[in-house]
Scaffold this motif. Sequence first.
Motif, PDB file in Angstrom:
ATOM      1  N   LEU A  77       0.340  -1.101  -0.219  1.00 20.91           N
ATOM      2  CA  LEU A  77       0.339  -0.122   0.006  1.00 20.91           C
ATOM      3  C   LEU A  77       1.530   1.334  -0.003  1.00 20.91           C
ATOM      4  CD1 LEU A  77      -2.779   1.387   0.152  1.00 20.91           C
ATOM      5  CD2 LEU A  77      -2.753   1.101   2.646  1.00 20.91           C
ATOM      6  N   TYR A  87      -2.485   5.618   5.096  1.00 22.20           N
ATOM      7  CA  TYR A  87      -2.783   5.688   6.615  1.00 22.20           C
ATOM      8  C   TYR A  87      -4.394   5.771   6.551  1.00 22.20           C
ATOM      9  CZ  TYR A  87       1.960   7.538   7.074  1.00 22.20           C
ATOM     10  OH  TYR A  87       3.095   7.824   7.384  1.00 22.20           O
ATOM     11  N   CYS A  90      -5.651   1.805   5.153  1.00 14.93           N
ATOM     12  CA  CYS A  90      -4.723   1.012   6.604  1.00 14.93           C
ATOM     13  C   CYS A  90      -6.531   0.813   7.541  1.00 14.93           C
ATOM     14  CB  CYS A  90      -3.762   1.505   7.334  1.00 14.93           C
ATOM     15  SG  CYS A  90      -3.031  -0.151   8.010  1.00 14.93           S
ATOM     16  N   ARG A  91      -6.420   2.368   7.802  1.00 16.23           N
ATOM     17  CA  ARG A  91      -7.228   2.826   8.920  1.00 16.23           C
ATOM     18  C   ARG A  91      -8.280   1.869   9.028  1.00 16.23           C
ATOM     19  NH1 ARG A  91     -11.337   5.136  10.819  1.00 16.23           N
ATOM     20  NH2 ARG A  91     -11.388   6.296   9.575  1.00 16.23           N
ATOM     21  N   LYS A  94      -8.117  -2.289   8.806  1.00 14.35           N
ATOM     22  CA  LYS A  94      -8.217  -2.768  10.804  1.00 14.35           C
ATOM     23  C   LYS A  94      -9.705  -2.433  11.312  1.00 14.35           C
ATOM     24  CE  LYS A  94      -4.538  -4.325   9.818  1.00 14.35           C
ATOM     25  NZ  LYS A  94      -4.324  -5.726   9.584  1.00 14.35           N
ATOM     26  N   VAL A 104      -0.605  -5.546   5.854  1.00 16.23           N
ATOM     27  CA  VAL A 104      -0.527  -4.118   4.914  1.00 16.23           C
ATOM     28  C   VAL A 104       1.435  -4.659   5.469  1.00 16.23           C
ATOM     29  CG1 VAL A 104      -1.232  -2.072   5.155  1.00 16.23           C
ATOM     30  CG2 VAL A 104      -3.024  -3.777   5.458  1.00 16.23           C
ATOM     31  N   PHE A 106       2.867  -0.804   3.750  1.00 14.81           N
ATOM     32  CA  PHE A 106       4.003   0.195   3.152  1.00 14.81           C
ATOM     33  C   PHE A 106       4.347  -0.111   2.397  1.00 14.81           C
ATOM     34  CE2 PHE A 106       0.594   1.877   6.962  1.00 14.81           C
ATOM     35  CZ  PHE A 106      -0.124   3.034   6.407  1.00 14.81           C
ATOM     36  N   THR A 122      -0.603   2.638  13.159  1.00 12.53           N
ATOM     37  CA  THR A 122      -2.568   2.058  11.514  1.00 12.53           C
ATOM     38  C   THR A 122      -2.725   1.076  11.242  1.00 12.53           C
ATOM     39  OG1 THR A 122      -1.624   2.694   9.375  1.00 12.53           O
ATOM     40  CG2 THR A 122      -2.483   4.455  10.819  1.00 12.53           C
ATOM     41  N   ALA A 124      -0.398  -1.459   9.708  1.00 12.81           N
ATOM     42  CA  ALA A 124       0.565  -2.367   8.953  1.00 12.81           C
ATOM     43  C   ALA A 124       1.901  -2.983   9.571  1.00 12.81           C
ATOM     44  CB  ALA A 124       1.981  -1.088   8.133  1.00 12.81           C
TER      45      ALA A 124
END
Length: 533
Positions: A77, A87, A90-91, A94, A104, A106, A122, A124
């Motif tokens: 990502l 960010y 990802c948030r 999850k 994940v 990054f 977050t 990852a």
Amino acid sequence: MTVEMPYQNQSQPQNQTLISSGQNDDDEKILLVDDNPTNLQVLLQTLNGRGYKLLIAKDGENALRIAHKAKPALILLDIMMPGIDGYEVCRRLKADPEMSSITVIFLSALDDTQDKVRGLETGAVDYIAKPFQAEEVIARVETQLKIHQLEQALAARNRQLEAANQRLLETMREGIFGVDAEGRITFANPAASRMTGWDLEELTGGDFYGMFLERNPEGIHAPRQNTPLYRTLVDGVIQNVDDSVFCRQNESFFPVDYSCTPITEGGKNNGAVVVFRDITEKKRQQEILQQALDEVDEQKDKLTHMSRLSSMGEMASGFAHEVNQPLTAINNYAQVCKRMVAREPMDVESIKEAMGKIATQAQRAGDIISRIRSFVKKPDHCLERVDCNRLIQDVVKLAEVDARNNQIEIHIDLEEGLAPVRVDPVQIQQVALNLMRNAMEAMRDTATRDIGIRVETLKVNDDFVQVRVIDRGHGLADDAEEKMFTPFYTTKQDGMGIGLSVCHSIIQTHGGVLNFERNPEGGAILWFTVPVA
């Protein structure tokens, strides 16, 4: 619209899902997310042909949509993208239970430590810096996929074990009945047969109400509409029943806890599941435990009583002296009266005066004996509504014997207007006397003995009154915080270490607190609270 198509080595990948060539549906899915087509091409070329099904997205919104549909094992990502950034993607991943297990990693040219920490916070698990190094990408992807596979396998195995354990517990310990909307038994497990004495064939089709539910002393069943099962079948609500009884085939009863859970299909209650447990052993253990608790309470009462007797024994010589004084005075006044009666003419007024003094001294001796008898008797644990100040004044009169022996004064400061308290007066007197005697003993051999001890009462709040005993003695031991109220802990050379422990138990039983403070002026402050009536 997202289109699935075989992977081709394109110079400008579109915002679509791509499947690497030569792979089947069991391959691991990896979603590549980057708004830079060149970066996507590099990642595709790096990972193609390694047994992965590769999916791509050029922005965060499409990445979330594809992830929700395809459920990839891993997402590479990018952080800096138009729209929502990495960010936020990802948030959201999850926060969604269906996607929270996706791994994940990054991708970013950002090299600041805070950016990396933010990414890890977050959700990852790793961070690959741009520009990419093929070996690094492959190594990190393979490592994280292997971890993901192990986690999934472990979770699946845990679910299998939990299911097996649950089945085993239900089979061995709990009886299960299935009943239809009329209360007819549709199935039963072996445990239900074993506990009730009915064969499984006999149970099937039987009337649950008539076969098992509790009856009155005349053997008549309660009306069906008053039973928990009926409420479950009609209202569709779970019923939990503790400490009931079921009937066995031989008409004997056994204690059970049971629950009734509705079976609902298409919004209609079609029956219920009844799960029950024989609690015969549980009740037997409860009876044994209650007997043990009763014995503990009895021994505690005896210890409390013995503690009072011990206090009186230690103060016996002082009380003997206290009683002897009025008895000596009575004897002297009686001798005076005898002489005055023999005189002519008889002095009636002097005789009356002497007789009055005899009565006063007799009352004084009687009061002393009454206080002792009240203190040492074994009470019936009756909580009474009493005046706390009056109670403390009575204790001070008992403690004055030790005060005179130790040449220490007792000063009292009682707050006026206190609400009555609800206590066992004898036990609270025992606590207060113990604290006063300890305070006087702490000052007996000190230079501050002339200051004396101080006893105070005060209102804590609308629910509690506090009694404080303050001394200026040698202070508390260093380990007092840990051991002060521990049984058999004492700093006295000839002490048993049960006085404060007994007091602590008494105050706890009353719902109050017994504690202490180190007096800033030297010595100690011991205090306890008792509830307002």
